[in-house]
Design a protein around this motif. Structure first.
Motif, PDB file in Angstrom:
ATOM      1  N   GLU A 101       0.490  -1.150   0.079  1.00 40.14           N
ATOM      2  CA  GLU A 101      -0.168   0.490   0.028  1.00 40.14           C
ATOM      3  C   GLU A 101       0.907   1.069   0.450  1.00 40.14           C
ATOM      4  N   ASN A 102       2.171   1.324  -1.173  1.00 35.79           N
ATOM      5  CA  ASN A 102       2.433   2.555  -1.174  1.00 35.79           C
ATOM      6  C   ASN A 102       3.466   3.134  -0.071  1.00 35.79           C
ATOM      7  N   GLY A 103       3.675   1.956   0.908  1.00 36.93           N
ATOM      8  CA  GLY A 103       5.038   2.251   1.522  1.00 36.93           C
ATOM      9  C   GLY A 103       4.259   2.787   3.421  1.00 36.93           C
ATOM     10  N   GLN A 104       2.576   2.625   3.420  1.00 36.56           N
ATOM     11  CA  GLN A 104       1.858   3.501   4.591  1.00 36.56           C
ATOM     12  C   GLN A 104       2.789   2.750   5.254  1.00 36.56           C
ATOM     13  N   VAL A 105       2.736   3.517   6.850  1.00 38.74           N
ATOM     14  CA  VAL A 105       3.394   3.401   8.354  1.00 38.74           C
ATOM     15  C   VAL A 105       3.420   1.887   9.115  1.00 38.74           C
ATOM     16  N   GLY A 106       1.960   1.252   8.946  1.00 36.14           N
ATOM     17  CA  GLY A 106       1.654   0.325   9.436  1.00 36.14           C
ATOM     18  C   GLY A 106       2.195  -1.188   8.394  1.00 36.14           C
ATOM     19  N   PHE A 107       2.685  -0.934   7.676  1.00 37.12           N
ATOM     20  CA  PHE A 107       3.646  -1.665   7.264  1.00 37.12           C
ATOM     21  C   PHE A 107       5.032  -1.480   6.703  1.00 37.12           C
ATOM     22  N   MET A 108       5.572  -0.813   6.938  1.00 36.85           N
ATOM     23  CA  MET A 108       7.144  -0.744   6.929  1.00 36.85           C
ATOM     24  C   MET A 108       8.014  -1.693   7.407  1.00 36.85           C
ATOM     25  N   THR A 165       4.931  -1.829 -14.498  1.00 38.73           N
ATOM     26  CA  THR A 165       4.775  -1.639 -12.754  1.00 38.73           C
ATOM     27  C   THR A 165       3.979  -3.245 -13.275  1.00 38.73           C
ATOM     28  N   PHE A 166       3.642  -3.109 -11.955  1.00 42.31           N
ATOM     29  CA  PHE A 166       2.351  -4.311 -11.946  1.00 42.31           C
ATOM     30  C   PHE A 166       1.521  -3.631 -10.554  1.00 42.31           C
ATOM     31  N   ILE A 167      -0.085  -4.778 -10.720  1.00 45.71           N
ATOM     32  CA  ILE A 167      -1.066  -4.579  -9.955  1.00 45.71           C
ATOM     33  C   ILE A 167      -1.299  -5.550  -8.827  1.00 45.71           C
ATOM     34  N   ALA A 168      -1.604  -5.022  -7.480  1.00 47.85           N
ATOM     35  CA  ALA A 168      -1.147  -6.079  -6.216  1.00 47.85           C
ATOM     36  C   ALA A 168      -2.203  -6.292  -6.195  1.00 47.85           C
ATOM     37  N   ARG A 169      -3.418  -7.394  -5.956  1.00 45.24           N
ATOM     38  CA  ARG A 169      -4.731  -7.496  -4.987  1.00 45.24           C
ATOM     39  C   ARG A 169      -4.186  -7.993  -4.137  1.00 45.24           C
ATOM     40  N   TYR A 170      -4.630  -7.686  -2.795  1.00 46.09           N
ATOM     41  CA  TYR A 170      -4.140  -8.004  -1.510  1.00 46.09           C
ATOM     42  C   TYR A 170      -5.685  -8.492  -0.782  1.00 46.09           C
ATOM     43  N   ARG A 183     -13.571  -6.545   0.574  1.00 50.60           N
ATOM     44  CA  ARG A 183     -13.189  -6.533  -0.284  1.00 50.60           C
ATOM     45  C   ARG A 183     -11.749  -6.508  -0.915  1.00 50.60           C
ATOM     46  N   PRO A 184     -10.988  -7.294  -1.737  1.00 48.65           N
ATOM     47  CA  PRO A 184      -9.287  -7.231  -1.689  1.00 48.65           C
ATOM     48  C   PRO A 184      -9.270  -5.281  -1.910  1.00 48.65           C
ATOM     49  N   THR A 185      -7.739  -5.429  -1.036  1.00 49.54           N
ATOM     50  CA  THR A 185      -6.995  -4.331  -1.185  1.00 49.54           C
ATOM     51  C   THR A 185      -6.119  -4.518  -3.279  1.00 49.54           C
ATOM     52  N   ILE A 186      -6.675  -3.157  -3.630  1.00 52.52           N
ATOM     53  CA  ILE A 186      -5.725  -3.097  -5.106  1.00 52.52           C
ATOM     54  C   ILE A 186      -4.498  -2.164  -4.635  1.00 52.52           C
ATOM     55  N   GLU A 187      -3.383  -2.230  -5.174  1.00 51.91           N
ATOM     56  CA  GLU A 187      -2.718  -1.301  -4.934  1.00 51.91           C
ATOM     57  C   GLU A 187      -2.061  -1.770  -6.787  1.00 51.91           C
ATOM     58  N   ASP A 188      -1.738  -0.433  -7.454  1.00 48.25           N
ATOM     59  CA  ASP A 188      -1.190  -0.062  -8.913  1.00 48.25           C
ATOM     60  C   ASP A 188       0.392   0.600  -8.674  1.00 48.25           C
ATOM     61  N   ASN A 189       0.420   0.841  -9.610  1.00 49.22           N
ATOM     62  CA  ASN A 189       2.298   1.517 -10.370  1.00 49.22           C
ATOM     63  C   ASN A 189       3.284   0.670  -8.814  1.00 49.22           C
ATOM     64  N   ILE A 190       3.403  -0.698  -8.622  1.00 51.49           N
ATOM     65  CA  ILE A 190       4.384  -1.756  -7.844  1.00 51.49           C
ATOM     66  C   ILE A 190       5.595  -1.803  -8.718  1.00 51.49           C
ATOM     67  N   LYS A 191       6.973  -1.379  -8.170  1.00 54.74           N
ATOM     68  CA  LYS A 191       8.185  -0.984  -9.494  1.00 54.74           C
ATOM     69  C   LYS A 191       8.760  -2.631  -8.602  1.00 54.74           C
ATOM     70  N   TRP A 192       9.312  -3.013  -9.543  1.00 52.07           N
ATOM     71  CA  TRP A 192      10.049  -4.864  -9.510  1.00 52.07           C
ATOM     72  C   TRP A 192      10.995  -4.288  -8.674  1.00 52.07           C
ATOM     73  N   ASN A 193      11.509  -3.312  -7.640  1.00 53.51           N
ATOM     74  CA  ASN A 193      11.670  -3.682  -6.579  1.00 53.51           C
ATOM     75  C   ASN A 193      11.607  -4.155  -5.057  1.00 53.51           C
TER      76      ASN A 193
END
Length: 397
Positions: free
Chosen positions: A225-232, A248-253, A259-269
């Motif tokens: 989730e784009n480096g949210q503090v709770g997941f660092m 880039t990648f799209i993730a479904r958590y 409902r699944p949480t969607i995150e996009d624009n995830i880089k390879w690293n």
């Protein structure tokens, strides 16, 4: 010497003639015209190897282009040889042609495969695509992804079988009879398409299914989730699909009851293959507890409550409160209690550390602080450096 020259020049020249960004491979699968200046190179080599039929065949191919006619059939534009013969790429020796194909990119192989049936079969060979699969997706695609791909293939085969059975009713037979009577030319086209269709279980099919985003595969995402503090400095399971337009990648958590949480624009690293081959809800059986000592890098499973999946969190083994921290006098590795320290948090934070029992460690925790599960000792420097590269810019509370 001649075979060496054929291989070298064929790789260089043919590669250049097919060069185009892979993101647009579906727009045009036809061969591109080879630049006119290659004729100068061809004439030079012909003067050196005028008596070699194989060399002349290859060199004349370089000065020809491969097109498709309006009926979708391959048509080679020939160039007459020194003695009146005409040559194409398929006149090359098998070894020389194989050397060319092994050095083509995925897009170039797809372009080659669109030329004719013979090249389609050669360019779809598993041994050619296994190399590309390993180079691009090998770091991200693990055993879980392969098993899911097998399930994906099985589901597609079942769907085709059911569709075939539905077409065998009276109406289906009438439709087939009508096609045979009134549209024989279309029937021939269908047969041709089926003959040239790609096997669903081929490595090429798997590669292209991932490349085009049609197949979602299981992997893990750092700092979700784009480096949210709770997941660092954590890594969570997700289903990923690739977006070739942005690389880039799209993730479904997934989460139970939500409902699944969607995150996009995830880089390879920020992506890796699952560290262990177990579902996200299953406790990892730790096999390193007796070896842990202060300074060791570890990953530990943690979840907010027992209904949620585990995530992997980075930490280090710390010293017991009774220890001075001096290496020469440290006895922490002999104690049954192991301190797990998460230095991204401030010393005053309740998330800074926890203690587990190395002799009888199972899931421990409570509803307030969450639940700690299995532990992995990190021995791979690449894994450790990846975690360090994701370190937060400021201390967390």
């Amino acid at each position: 010497m001649l075979l060496f020259l054929i291989s070298c020049f064929s790789v260089i020249l043919v590669s250049k003639s097919f060069f185009r960004p892979f993101g647009t491979w579906k727009r045009d699968m036809r061969m591109q015209a080879i630049p006119w200046f290659l004729g100068e190179v061809s004439r030079f080599l012909i003067s050196w190897s005028a008596r070699s039929k194989a060399a002349r065949g290859f060199l004349h191919f370089l000065t020809s282009s491969l097109k498709k006619n309006g009926n979708g059939k391959a048509e080679n534009v020939m160039v007459e040889g020194l003695e009146g013969e005409e040559y194409t790429l398929l006149d090359l020796p098998d070894l020389a042609l194989e050397c060319i194909l092994e050095r083509l990119s995925p897009f170039q192989l797809c372009s080659m495969a669109a030329v004719c049936t013979s090249l389609s079969e050669r360019c779809s060979s598993d041994h050619l695509w296994e190399k590309h699969m390993k180079q691009k997706w090998g770091r991200l695609v693990g055993n879980a992804a392969y098993q899911q791909w097998q399930c994906y293939i099985a589901s597609r085969n079942r769907a085709k079988l059911q569709e075939s059975k539905r077409g065998k009713g009276l109406l289906g037979y009438f439709s087939i009879f009508s096609d045979k009577m009134w549209n024989r030319s279309r029937e021939n086209e269908i047969v041709t398409e089926q003959r040239n269709s790609l096997p669903v279980d081929s490595v090429k099919a798997w590669y292209l299914a991932i490349e085009t985003g049609k197949f979602r595969f299981p992997a893990q995402v750092y700092n979700r989730e784009n480096g949210q503090v709770g997941f660092m400095l954590s890594c969570y399971d997700a289903e990923l699909s690739y977006d070739s337009s942005t690389d880039t990648f799209i993730a479904r958590y997934s989460a139970p009851g939500r409902r699944p949480t969607i995150e996009d624009n995830i880089k390879w690293n920020r992506i890796r293959a699952p560290a262990v081959d177990i579902p996200a809800h299953v406790l990892h059986v730790s096999d390193c507890l007796h070896d842990l000592k202060p300074g060791d890098h570890i990953e530990v499973q943690w979840r907010r409550n027992r209904d949620f999946p585990y995530g992997w969190w980075y930490g280090v083994v710390g010293h017991l409160e009774s220890c001075t921290g001096q290496e020469s006098h440290c006895q922490c590795h002999l104690n049954d209690s192991v301190v797990l320290e998460f230095k991204q948090y401030a010393p005053s934070s309740r998330w800074r550390q926890t203690i587990v029992n190395r002799r009888d460690h199972r899931e421990v925790g409570n509803g307030a602080d969450g639940f700690y599960g299995g532990i992995r000792k990190l021995c791979n420097e690449n894994e450790i450096s990846t975690w360090k590269s994701l370190w937060p810019t400021s201390t967390l509370e």
